[in-house]
Design a protein around this motif. Sequence first.
Motif, PDB file in Angstrom:
ATOM      1  N   ARG A  66     -14.976   5.514  -4.549  1.00 22.85           N
ATOM      2  CA  ARG A  66     -13.624   5.911  -4.916  1.00 22.85           C
ATOM      3  C   ARG A  66     -13.336   5.500  -6.356  1.00 22.85           C
ATOM      4  O   ARG A  66     -13.453   4.323  -6.711  1.00 22.85           O
ATOM      5  CB  ARG A  66     -12.589   5.260  -3.999  1.00 22.85           C
ATOM      6  N   SER A  93      -3.100   5.128  -3.107  1.00 21.17           N
ATOM      7  CA  SER A  93      -4.248   6.008  -2.842  1.00 21.17           C
ATOM      8  C   SER A  93      -3.884   7.485  -2.804  1.00 21.17           C
ATOM      9  O   SER A  93      -4.661   8.298  -2.322  1.00 21.17           O
ATOM     10  CB  SER A  93      -4.910   5.615  -1.514  1.00 21.17           C
ATOM     11  N   ASP A  94      -2.682   7.844  -3.278  1.00 20.52           N
ATOM     12  CA  ASP A  94      -2.346   9.265  -3.270  1.00 20.52           C
ATOM     13  C   ASP A  94      -2.725   9.882  -4.619  1.00 20.52           C
ATOM     14  O   ASP A  94      -2.211   9.495  -5.647  1.00 20.52           O
ATOM     15  CB  ASP A  94      -0.851   9.479  -2.980  1.00 20.52           C
ATOM     16  N   ALA A 121     -14.110  -0.357  -3.771  1.00 21.33           N
ATOM     17  CA  ALA A 121     -13.970   1.022  -4.255  1.00 21.33           C
ATOM     18  C   ALA A 121     -15.293   1.561  -4.768  1.00 21.33           C
ATOM     19  O   ALA A 121     -15.640   2.736  -4.542  1.00 21.33           O
ATOM     20  CB  ALA A 121     -12.913   1.071  -5.349  1.00 21.33           C
ATOM     21  N   SER A 150      -6.322   4.120   3.282  1.00 18.12           N
ATOM     22  CA  SER A 150      -7.492   4.074   2.408  1.00 18.12           C
ATOM     23  C   SER A 150      -8.577   3.189   2.998  1.00 18.12           C
ATOM     24  O   SER A 150      -8.305   2.051   3.402  1.00 18.12           O
ATOM     25  CB  SER A 150      -7.098   3.547   1.032  1.00 18.12           C
ATOM     26  N   GLY A 164       0.524   5.767  -0.004  1.00 19.73           N
ATOM     27  CA  GLY A 164      -0.379   6.900   0.128  1.00 19.73           C
ATOM     28  C   GLY A 164      -1.075   6.899   1.471  1.00 19.73           C
ATOM     29  O   GLY A 164      -0.815   6.052   2.340  1.00 19.73           O
ATOM     30  N   VAL A 172       0.864  -1.184   0.000  1.00 17.86           N
ATOM     31  CA  VAL A 172       0.000   0.000   0.000  1.00 17.86           C
ATOM     32  C   VAL A 172       0.900   1.235   0.000  1.00 17.86           C
ATOM     33  O   VAL A 172       1.993   1.243   0.558  1.00 17.86           O
ATOM     34  CB  VAL A 172      -0.959   0.032   1.209  1.00 17.86           C
ATOM     35  N   TYR A 192      -1.960  -1.274  -3.675  1.00 11.00           N
ATOM     36  CA  TYR A 192      -2.997  -0.247  -3.810  1.00 11.00           C
ATOM     37  C   TYR A 192      -2.361   1.107  -3.513  1.00 11.00           C
ATOM     38  O   TYR A 192      -1.763   1.308  -2.442  1.00 11.00           O
ATOM     39  CB  TYR A 192      -4.151  -0.513  -2.847  1.00 11.00           C
ATOM     40  N   VAL A 249     -11.112   4.239  -9.329  1.00  8.79           N
ATOM     41  CA  VAL A 249      -9.917   3.408  -9.282  1.00  8.79           C
ATOM     42  C   VAL A 249      -9.620   2.865 -10.677  1.00  8.79           C
ATOM     43  O   VAL A 249     -10.528   2.542 -11.443  1.00  8.79           O
ATOM     44  CB  VAL A 249     -10.079   2.248  -8.277  1.00  8.79           C
ATOM     45  N   GLN A 303      -7.334   9.826  -8.005  1.00 12.15           N
ATOM     46  CA  GLN A 303      -7.816   8.508  -8.420  1.00 12.15           C
ATOM     47  C   GLN A 303      -6.887   7.431  -7.882  1.00 12.15           C
ATOM     48  O   GLN A 303      -5.664   7.544  -7.976  1.00 12.15           O
ATOM     49  CB  GLN A 303      -7.881   8.433  -9.946  1.00 12.15           C
ATOM     50  N   ASP A 304      -7.482   6.407  -7.278  1.00 18.46           N
ATOM     51  CA  ASP A 304      -6.687   5.314  -6.736  1.00 18.46           C
ATOM     52  C   ASP A 304      -6.215   4.384  -7.855  1.00 18.46           C
ATOM     53  O   ASP A 304      -6.808   4.343  -8.948  1.00 18.46           O
ATOM     54  CB  ASP A 304      -7.496   4.512  -5.722  1.00 18.46           C
ATOM     55  N   THR A 305      -5.170   3.611  -7.559  1.00 25.62           N
ATOM     56  CA  THR A 305      -4.650   2.635  -8.516  1.00 25.62           C
ATOM     57  C   THR A 305      -4.505   1.281  -7.831  1.00 25.62           C
ATOM     58  O   THR A 305      -3.845   1.173  -6.794  1.00 25.62           O
ATOM     59  CB  THR A 305      -3.278   3.064  -9.078  1.00 25.62           C
TER      60      THR A 305
END
Length: 684
Positions: free
Chosen positions: A132, A98-99, A127, A60, A57, A55, A96, A134, A102-104
């Motif tokens: 969220r 989360s910064d 998500a 989340s 960012g 993870v 994952y 993603v 949009q998350d990736t």
Amino acid sequence: MAEQPAQTASPARGRSVAVKTGFALGLVLFVQALLALCLVSAQQLLVPRNMPFGVSGPPSPVVAEAASKVGLDLTFYASASALTDAADRGELYGGYVSDGPQDTLIVVPAKSFFAQTELEPLFLDAAHKLGRPVTVQTLKPLAPSDPVGAVTSLLLLPVLIGGYLAAVLVYKASHGIAAAPWRVAILVGYALVGAVLTDLIAGPGIGAYSSSHFWPLLPVFWLITSAVALAAAALQALVGKIGTLLVAMLFILIGGPAAGGSGTFLLPVYWRNIGVIFPPQSAVTLINHVLYFDGSDITTPLIVLFIYAIAGAAVIGWFGRIRPARAAARADGPDAGASAPTGPAKTPANRRRALVGMLVALGVCAVMQCLFAITYMSASHAPKADNLPLGAVGSSPVLAAAEKNISLKVTQYQDEAAAKAAMDQAKIFGALVSTGSSNTLIVVPTMSDLAPLDLALRFEEAAKATGQTLKVQEYAPTPLAAKDPFGLVQGLMLVPLLIGGYMSSTLLMTITGRAAGRWRAAQLAAFALVSGLVIDLIVCYWLQGFPSNKFWITWPVCSLIVAVVAFVAAILQKLLGAVGTLVTVIVIILLGNPSSGGATGVPYLPAFWRDLGPFLPPRSAYTLLHRTIYFNGHGTTQALITLLVYLGLAAAILIVLDQLRPEAPVPADASQAAAMAVPIGATP
């Protein structure tokens, strides 16, 4: 008075044979039960367990939501690039980030295809629920020749079995001498030959991986085969004949299921920990990381395999050279080493015979290793649907668009109820129900572990391309058992049933010195009844691998499968002697098992295997077992008739052959025969 000893000797001999027969069949039952317990318990429930996941960012809620449902071992990374670097090295199953707006979600299919199929929908659903946005980023995608990540575990089969068989057959050719001069060189030399053959067949021959991987994988295969062969020979040197059976149990029956070909962190924790001890898990990790991760993070598997190889070589060297030399030095005479097991007198004729026997043994081993590489790899490395039976209700452009990417055999039904009735009878793998304004794809998880994923992917792509809406739902006449969520159990339990069948005939031949006898058919039939019951009890009640209300109907099915294979093996052994066991393995395990279709389903087999399957018992055995449990016996008539015909003809032929073909006794060695019969199929 002179006749009295003969009269009293006969009952004693009968009791001795009965005891030996009971011991032989008891040994088979133990091996069979152990294999069923190990295979099913290790692989029936492949879900993330303490799975390494990165993870990056701020914390989340999506990660928290997903982690609450599956077992993830979360590692925080300071940046997205640090996370992707770790994934590129094969250290993570996903990540994952989360910064940002949009998350990736990062997925790593080369690490584990099945882990991706678990993690991706889980995170996307979380998500979506939390609002969220993603995107999915794929790192280390699987090659087109390996779309479900099966190649790694398929490559394990020939190199593992090749090493094991080399040790066993050379031991047998050497008259039970496991640690003789040059034994290390012989086994390591064979390992190189076997590695080259496997590499040539799987790579340039079948195309399971690109030719650029030929040279990197060659030393990997050489090391794995050497480690297994040397460790096996060392155990034989330490404990004698029983070492052969011990190797089969440790490396094949226990080590094989714990290899984790689908991903080690999908295994139950205790199986993952057991697997660390044995070569197969290290071999799988090493192959996978060389094949897909440029050789990153392979220190641990290399250390484990080198320890096995070096320790095995050291034990062989001690028993084969050092100890006899010291004994000779202490006695200060050239004949002192005679107390060490040296086999027959070393005359030129005996040397030639020993050399010829050794070459024949290694030749047989090479043939078997090649066959494992060819059969399982060609049948399973790249499953692709061909004429997959599918129902359709109404008309929709989605169906035509989907057919551009997946081969379907479409049958029209009047309504959804009619389509579900066809699913109840195991006629179709799913159905597209269209009402004009909406489309519903119904998939049947009890028909195949792969088809629901494949159909959902292709139809979702088609719906997006045509601007249609699509909903995917599951339907199963008998729902999958809670501890068999992917429908794998029937394919797993088939293996010990097949192996138990030919092992029972093999050990009876070894113990009694005859491939058939007056009570042989009755003995095999009785063993089949007990064996079927034991496997049924273990899988149904102990492991909860299928619904308990199917226990009683499954018992006779299991027993029928064991009996058919046992009778076929007995005929081949009657005609060919000990070679009949080898032929049985080729017919039942090397040709029959890959052509059964298994959990994936017959439509995913290449044409050759799809056409071969109906003529061999394993296809009918799997169909009968699977559809009895999950489809209330629908679609089993042909399979049942096929197995009954095999059983009836085999019994009749066996009786005739026993009357017409008397045979010479075969030396009894139960542990050796059991070990020779075990190896195969225990590492699906």
